[in-house]
Motif scaffolding. Sequence first.
Motif, PDB file in Angstrom:
ATOM      1  N   ILE A 120       4.641  11.061 -80.626  1.00 61.74           N
ATOM      2  CA  ILE A 120       3.980  12.363 -80.489  1.00 61.74           C
ATOM      3  C   ILE A 120       4.920  13.470 -80.964  1.00 61.74           C
ATOM      4  N   VAL A 148      -3.989  16.205 -90.182  1.00 61.51           N
ATOM      5  CA  VAL A 148      -4.454  16.762 -88.906  1.00 61.51           C
ATOM      6  C   VAL A 148      -5.260  15.708 -88.155  1.00 61.51           C
ATOM      7  N   ASN A 149      -6.070  14.951 -88.894  1.00 62.76           N
ATOM      8  CA  ASN A 149      -6.813  13.875 -88.237  1.00 62.76           C
ATOM      9  C   ASN A 149      -5.863  12.846 -87.627  1.00 62.76           C
ATOM     10  N   VAL A 152      -4.610  14.145 -84.367  1.00 62.99           N
ATOM     11  CA  VAL A 152      -5.575  13.982 -83.289  1.00 62.99           C
ATOM     12  C   VAL A 152      -5.623  12.528 -82.833  1.00 62.99           C
ATOM     13  N   PHE A 155      -2.661  11.677 -80.676  1.00 65.22           N
ATOM     14  CA  PHE A 155      -2.837  12.188 -79.317  1.00 65.22           C
ATOM     15  C   PHE A 155      -3.784  11.285 -78.521  1.00 65.22           C
ATOM     16  N   SER A 158      -2.284   7.983 -77.423  1.00 60.08           N
ATOM     17  CA  SER A 158      -1.422   8.123 -76.268  1.00 60.08           C
ATOM     18  C   SER A 158      -2.238   8.348 -75.003  1.00 60.08           C
ATOM     19  N   PHE A 159      -3.241   9.178 -75.139  1.00 59.84           N
ATOM     20  CA  PHE A 159      -4.047   9.546 -73.975  1.00 59.84           C
ATOM     21  C   PHE A 159      -4.787   8.331 -73.413  1.00 59.84           C
TER      22      PHE A 159
ATOM     23  N   TYR B  85       2.120  16.074 -73.466  1.00 54.98           N
ATOM     24  CA  TYR B  85       1.605  16.742 -74.660  1.00 54.98           C
ATOM     25  C   TYR B  85       0.300  17.468 -74.386  1.00 54.98           C
ATOM     26  N   PHE B  86      -0.345  17.198 -73.241  1.00 54.77           N
ATOM     27  CA  PHE B  86      -1.542  17.953 -72.866  1.00 54.77           C
ATOM     28  C   PHE B  86      -1.278  18.946 -71.749  1.00 54.77           C
TER      29      PHE B  86
END
Lengths: 253, 257
Positions: A120, A148-149, A152, A155, A158-159, B85-86
């Motif tokens: 990240i 940019v994609n 995203v 992210f 990771s989420f 990161y959020f």
Amino acid sequence: MSRKKSLWKRVRRSQVWRSVFRHDYTDTRRNRILQIRSNIFLHIHPARIPSHAGRIRFTWCMGGITFFLFIVEVITGILLMFYYRPVIEYAYQDMKYLRFDVPFGIILRNIHRWAAHLMIATVMLHMLRVFLTGSYKPPREFNWVVGVNLLVVTFLLSFTGYLLPWDQLAYWAITVGANMIRATPFIGHEGPFALVDRYHDIRFMLLGGTEIGANALLRFYVLHVIVLPLAAAVLVGVHFWRIRKDGGISRPL
Amino acid sequence: MGEYQDRYEFPDLKFNVQRGKKRDNRMEKGEKKDMFVWPDLVVMEFLTAVALTIILIVWALLVNAPLLEVANPGISENPSKAPWYFVGLQELLVYFDPWIAGVMIPSIIIICLMMIPYVDVNPRGSGRYAFSLRKFALINFNIGFLMWLLLILTGYFLRGPDWQLYWPWESWTVVKKVEDNLWSPDPATGLTGLALYFGLGMIIPRLVSRDFYRKCGPARYTIVMLSILLMYFVPIKIFLRLAFNIRYVLVTPWFNI
Ligand code: HEM
């Protein structure tokens, strides 16, 4: 000495060796170019690059490091999949098992975790570098969009992974995220102009329920190990292809 | 053998062909501007990969990934923090309603990022670090990037139970009182304020720098200025909240900003 050398020579002259490695290491221009051209892994590079592109000062090596970390994640992730079951009865137990019983399990999990965090950070630094060098300017506009994609997707990877250990940290961190989603205008049940109730909104779609439970765990798992990695791999492919097609790494015009 | 490979490399773009020729000319003049990938770059990549592998292994040996008690929907963690990161977005929840902090702001950031190459009409400073040629773009982007970092740092290091502000040396066992005396201006004032901010924000740069407007054209100009005004609206709102206890700038029956 000469016996050893001649053995080495004979190996390299053998049919087997030459069927695998087409070129020797003789330092000629031709050879240096062919080394790259004839190797499927190396040929994502051009044979020659402008010398500034090889400098850490210019790229910070951040794109390359991000890519490397992605590969690390894929490898350690596949190994973790051998031990992890995405159901609430087992998920947490499997984490304990990895920690205390599986040989090197704890190192495996640690590497996967820390490399994800690092990725990240490096992807954000890579974006910063590309912006600072103005490398999104024509003809590289579209590759910035692809980037940019990728940001995203990184992210989201990771989420979604964050929920899988199914411990308190995971559960409540994802709760924070999921609660924001229900405030989406129109398609979230608590958002402005909500058109749907809590059983039909976007949060329900993501979680497979009104709460984070077995369905959410399974959904996050499938997203995390199949959908998002595939998306990332395809996007990285496009990204690298376009670097080449857009004229290689950017340089002062 | 010579320069054969160079020309065939990107035959599909006129741009590159021209550039390739320029490069060939330079090469002929004896300037060595290129380097070989084999083995020079490949070796560097290999060493980087080895170094990173070592770093990751050492890191993994020294620090364990966290694993708390098994998930329990009945016992909430306080504070429950999003992944770092959020956390920036979570920090924004203090100042904005969830539909703005969690949905609109990230969406707008992503869309604006994607539009950057199409609205930046400044052709200069491509492919190198050149601050003086791109002041406007660089200043605004870096401020945005910095804000993102600051929000993350605040949320991650300075927030304790009930998302109250705790300095690192303060104990989380000390209970802090929840802010209560927040107020919002009435809708007419709020609307006027917003209209003034966005209206003047759109008009003034146009008057100050006609050149900028002319270069962009109306569509690009609107997009650029709107994104920038939206971006600075975030710290402005934070300031209004911290300095004047303002909860919402605009209250409507359907949503609050
Ligand atoms: C998984 C994520 C990503 C990977 C693996 C990746 C990889 C790379 C690599 C290896 C390069 C070659 C130059 C370098 O290392 O700096 C590169 C260049 C580039 N990247 Fe990425 N990238 C990623 C995400 C992004 C993001 C988030 C952006 C922008 C928003 C972006 C935009 C670009 C552009 C425009 C170039 C061309 C730069 C130039 O020509 O100087 N990439 N990327």
